[in-house]
Design an enzyme around this catalytic site. Sequence first.
Site, PDB file in Angstrom:
ATOM      1  N   GLY A 155      17.642 -82.486  29.769  1.00  0.00           N
ATOM      2  CA  GLY A 155      16.602 -83.428  29.372  1.00  0.00           C
ATOM      3  C   GLY A 155      17.135 -84.505  28.428  1.00  0.00           C
ATOM      4  O   GLY A 155      18.275 -84.969  28.558  1.00  0.00           O
ATOM      5  N   SER A 156      16.334 -84.877  27.455  1.00  0.00           N
ATOM      6  CA  SER A 156      16.658 -86.031  26.613  1.00  0.00           C
ATOM      7  C   SER A 156      17.859 -85.822  25.708  1.00  0.00           C
ATOM      8  O   SER A 156      18.394 -86.801  25.169  1.00  0.00           O
ATOM      9  CB  SER A 156      15.434 -86.402  25.765  1.00  0.00           C
ATOM     10  OG  SER A 156      14.387 -86.865  26.590  1.00  0.00           O
ATOM     11  N   THR A 157      18.298 -84.583  25.495  1.00  0.00           N
ATOM     12  CA  THR A 157      19.504 -84.381  24.684  1.00  0.00           C
ATOM     13  C   THR A 157      20.745 -84.921  25.396  1.00  0.00           C
ATOM     14  O   THR A 157      21.811 -85.034  24.793  1.00  0.00           O
ATOM     15  CB  THR A 157      19.715 -82.882  24.378  1.00  0.00           C
ATOM     16  OG1 THR A 157      19.682 -82.134  25.597  1.00  0.00           O
ATOM     17  CG2 THR A 157      18.652 -82.368  23.416  1.00  0.00           C
TER      18      THR A 157
END
Length: 612
Positions: A331-333
């Site tokens: 995801g956004s990491t």
Amino acid sequence: MNFLKPSFSNALNSPSLRRKKSSLVGGRRNGGGRVAGKSWQGLVRIFLVWLVLVGGMVALGFRLYDLQILKGEEYRQKAVLQQQFNLRPYVPRRSIIDANNNVVATDQLIYELYIHPIMLTESIEEMAARLVDVFPDKNVNDFIQLLNTRNTGVLISRALTENQAEKVRSWSLGGVDLEKRYARFYPQDHLLADVLGYVDGDHQGQAGLEYSNSDLLERDLSSPEIRAMVQVKKNARGQILPVTLPEGVARLDDLSLKLTVDSRLQRAVRDRLRVQMDQFKAKKGAVIVLDAQTGGILALACEPTYNPNRYFLYDFALFKNWSVTDTYEPGSTFKPINVAIALDEGVVTPTSYVSDPAQVTIDGWPIANASRTGLGTVSLTRAMDVSSNTAMIDIMRRMTRSRYYERLEALGINERMGLDLPFEGVGFLKSKEVFTARDIEMAVSSFGQGLSLTPMKLAQLHGAIANGGKLITPHVVEGLVDAQGEIKVYPDIEETQVFQESSADAVVKMMESVVKNGTGAAAHIDGYNIGGKTGTAQKHDGRGRYSATARITSFVSIFPTDDPRYVVLAVIDEPQGDSLFGSTVAAPVVKDVMKSLISLKGIPPSHVSSNN
């Protein structure tokens, strides 16, 4: 003179004289017969004795022939079996110590206790009462029931300590057997189970470092013969003759396997992770603390875990370190990684502005921001602050699909890192043909979906952001050290430049802004410059679709940003409840772990806190 002749003649011929003569003659004849008879009997006796001796010698000779010639090989082999035997000498595994030289795994002498009720010289009830004195956590009835299960060979315990064994010896009772053996002992119990693994009853490593680093933990003696089997001889009492032991069989080195892991930090990490797991009733969780400059792992905790001293009581699934073996969509990491690629490729600069609509449609698929809103045109740093999906799509579409794919491949997402922990999982990256066929693959990858990697791989990639662009192999083994603490054997650590230093430094500053001004505010610590990135990724439901409810929350930080050194990653799988985001579930864990780092490492503040 002649007148005397008749008288003498007559006298000689007289009857009495004839009788005496006859008697004398007969007496000599009879006496000679007796002497001859005795001589004959003596000869017979001598012959019989000779015959017995000769017969005995013949029998003895035949017996010797039978033993030495006919059956010589058979008896020689029996003699060898009685006098010699192959002994596999017990060679203790090397101890394992943490970064502060505390022993975290070692071999210890233990005993197995067997009772043979049929041979007891006292009642079963009396024996049960004795056993309670050795095992105070049990009661008499438990032992009475156990001792009545069979007549012989009742196993009471597999792991008596020396003190417990001494109590048993003091009984001096028949029907009680103590068998000595060595077992691996982990003084910290479950604390480092995810790193250390365990050793089974055959003294073989089955998980963790005990499995993957057996070549370092098992001492290498002077010869292959000694490492395998030693042939020794015994005396008539069955005792080993010391002169038959090969030279060097008992010569052991003083080396220990030293870890990069700090047990103090590990305890703080595990305790904090457990609290968060319980609060959100999560399925599983993991925290990794990485030294970005060296690749050394300072802490690695997974929950739930197990006690390696009693591994046989736990589910086999717990023996794997899922932060190393299991993959997930980050995801956004993953967005900071993509920004570093875009900066390297020159399609954006740290001061660039990008488009941030609320939603875009790619190849017929609608993709929206988590907030369902957009800011229009924003700076690259602001796009990171708000974790915009649509802005990331705008950034990565400025590259060709082929070039973007090549950069992802260069990061080794679908390759093993070469960890010193076992069973490393391999990330998933679609084939180049599939990835470059449509825009949708590039679009979803831009915000960390459509590809997968392990939590450890994500920590390594952020380590490259922190250290100026170098991809360093994460590791928990510092090397083999002697009693003086000098490292004698170093592990092989690979290092590859995957980002330009300027690009990596720029991303660190953007992540600092995320904590100060964006979604990472929950990780803020007064007085310290901290970079971070939240992640809330959907999970596949196992049927090729994303689950509507199951998600993985994560937060990764780089700390401190003015002198980047540490990467802290927390991943919590399937938390339950409300407000389930990386900022609410994972970020608080990372914040507390960084506080522990500050305390243990003595990290000074970056600036004077506003509160002071």
